[in-house]
Design an enzyme around this catalytic site. Structure first.
Site, PDB file in Angstrom:
ATOM      1  N   GLY A 195       0.734  -1.234  -0.066  1.00 37.31           N
ATOM      2  CA  GLY A 195      -0.026  -0.024  -0.008  1.00 37.31           C
ATOM      3  C   GLY A 195       0.819   1.063  -0.044  1.00 37.31           C
ATOM      4  O   GLY A 195       2.030   1.202   0.037  1.00 37.31           O
ATOM      5  N   LYS A 196       0.225   2.230  -0.284  1.00 38.56           N
ATOM      6  CA  LYS A 196       1.060   3.525  -0.217  1.00 38.56           C
ATOM      7  C   LYS A 196      -0.147   4.759  -0.025  1.00 38.56           C
ATOM      8  O   LYS A 196      -1.269   4.497  -0.281  1.00 38.56           O
ATOM      9  CB  LYS A 196       1.602   3.776  -1.412  1.00 38.56           C
ATOM     10  N   GLY A 197       0.389   5.690   0.524  1.00 41.60           N
ATOM     11  CA  GLY A 197      -0.552   7.109   0.822  1.00 41.60           C
ATOM     12  C   GLY A 197       0.461   8.285   0.545  1.00 41.60           C
ATOM     13  O   GLY A 197       1.233   8.192   0.337  1.00 41.60           O
TER      14      GLY A 197
END
Ligand code: NAD
Length: 429
Positions: free
Chosen positions: A118-120
């Protein structure tokens, strides 16, 4: 040479070559084709599993109301909760966050830890925001993605312009909404809030462990191994400190404002002191200053880029004079440079393996938080070593078995592991 060249599609422009999404896709396509993954599985692995976009109103210190845009992308949760950092920068884009989320899926799969990717990111300029404005952005962003994250769903961590303070705010905000303290919702926390011992050194330590393995394979000794490191920050500084203590000769450190060279090996502790006192590595009495661009092409045994992406490209890869390239940074080599590195016979330890020590100790942090039982630094380091050595061995065994270079082997191994998990779980329709 037995290694197969990466058959990445040549981009028409340098801008394409430097685009992280295109780079990630080119490597994915090559690995997927070589593995013979069917079209359906390729479609599944190409698309992120879930994405949220939030527009967050935040009160600035001067009383104005501003709206910031934030993203959280979960590329895959097939092998476990999504895992990956949150970055704050004015030029964050949805596409970039998507590419980085997929990258995390492959990295976690290479080191075989039970996480997806994931990444934000939040589009903001931390350079002009006060600490209290950053805190309000962080808390509102966390509140907006509350249902989306959690120890069993998606576990964020620091990335560009975020740090352990940011993680403490996220943990606190999440916990307030959950009405209980949930320390395992993020990693990279301060130690007294459930952070792990050894996390700060983990990425640099991981780089040293895999370099040790490469030396063994190539029949080299630490004491006669000349190392050039680009970037003297968390990854490069820690790698320099640990490797010099272990007997490596760190002959050159390259920073954004210059490079320092000593053929007999730099005194890294003294260089760190000099940088703290003067604000720069240049002018160090224990070495000579040299041109930072030329320094990348010094004759050496190990080159360890640990600063930024896209430093080894189609324009300069042919000039490298190293035996081993240990990619401490994310994406330091473009996909077009891959073929040149392979042609030159450079032993590449690809980023998704070389810098995975950080996410591995983040995994340990999550485990410790869930157990409520904290390990000594020695236990952390021993377990990190075991995972990094096994992962290195897995990648080179894959490379030998399939006759491909290490990067392609790492991608194939990762895709294979994620695809196998999806197949076993089955498609719920
Ligand atoms: P950092 O900001 O602590 O250090 C980066 C260093 O590189 C700084 O000292 C900076 O001055 C220097 N630098 C910047 N531009 C440069 C240039 N053009 N030439 C030479 N030096 C330059 O960052 P970090 O945490 O060490 O991360 C470095 C790289 O490693 C990034 O690509 C990051 O994504 C990757 N990475 C970091 C971790 C981690 O645990 N910190 C984990 C995995 C990957």
């Amino acid at each position: 040479m037995k290694h197969m060249l990466l058959e990445a599609t040549m981009p028409s422009t340098l801008a394409d070559e430097f685009n992280p999404r295109l780079s990630a896709e080119a490597r994915f396509d090559t690995a997927a084709a070589r593995l013979g993954l069917d079209d359906g599985m390729q479609k599944v692995l190409r698309s992120p599993s879930r994405e949220v976009i939030v527009h967050i109103p935040v009160l600035l210190d001067d009383g104005r109301l501003e709206v910031f845009t934030g993203y959280r992308v979960q590329h895959s949760v097939a092998r476990g909760p999504a895992k990956g950092g949150i970055r704050y920068a004015p030029d964050v884009t949805h596409d970039e966050v998507r590419a980085l989320a997929a990258w995390m899926t492959w990295k976690c799969a290479v080191v075989n830890i039970p996480f997806g990717g994931g990444k934000g990111g939040v589009i903001c300029d931390p350079g002009v925001l006060s600490p209290s404005e950053l805190e309000r952005i962080t808390r509102r962003y966390t509140a907006e993605i509350f249902e989306f994250i959690g120890p069993d769903k998606d576990v964020p961590a620091p990335d560009m312009n975020t740090n352990e303070q940011t993680m403490a705010w996220i943990m606190d905000t999440y916990s307030m909404h959950a009405r209980q303290t949930v320390s395992a919702v993020v990693t990279g926390k301060p130690i007294n809030l459930g952070g792990s011992r050894g996390r700060a050194e983990a990425t640099g330590r991981g780089c040293m462990i895999v370099t040790d393995q490469a030396l063994r394979r190539l029949g080299l000794e630490r004491s006669s191994t000349r190392v050039v490191i680009q970037g003297f920050g968390n990854v490069g500084g820690m790698a320099a400190k640990l490797m010099s203590r272990a007997g490596y000769k760190i002959v050159c450190i390259i920073e954004w404002d210059g490079a320092v060279y000593n053929a007999t090996g730099l005194d890294i502790a003294a260089l760190m002191k000099h940088r703290t006192e003067t604000g720069s590595i240049t002018g160090f009495s224990g070495g000579e200053d040299m041109d930072k661009t030329e320094a990348m092409f010094l004759e050496c045994d190990v080159l360890l880029p640990a600063a930024k992406e896209n430093v080894i490209t189609s324009q300069n890869a042919h000039k490298l004079r190293t035996k081993v390239l240990c990619e401490g940074a994310n994406g330091p080599s473009t996909h077009v440079a891959d073929a040149i590195l392979a042609e030159k016979g450079i032993f590449v330890i690809p980023d998704i393996l070389a810098n995975a020590g950080g996410v591995t100790v983040s995994y340990f942090e999550w485990v410790q938080d869930r157990q409520g039982y904290f390990w000594s630094e020695q236990v952390v380091n021993d377990r990190l070593e075991e995972i990094m050595v096994n992962s290195f061995q897995d990648v080179v065994a894959y490379s030998d078995k399939h006759g491909v270079n290490n990067r392609l082997a790492a991608y194939m191994l990762a895709l294979d592991r994620v695809a196998a998990a999806i197949k076993m779980r089955g498609i719920y329709a």
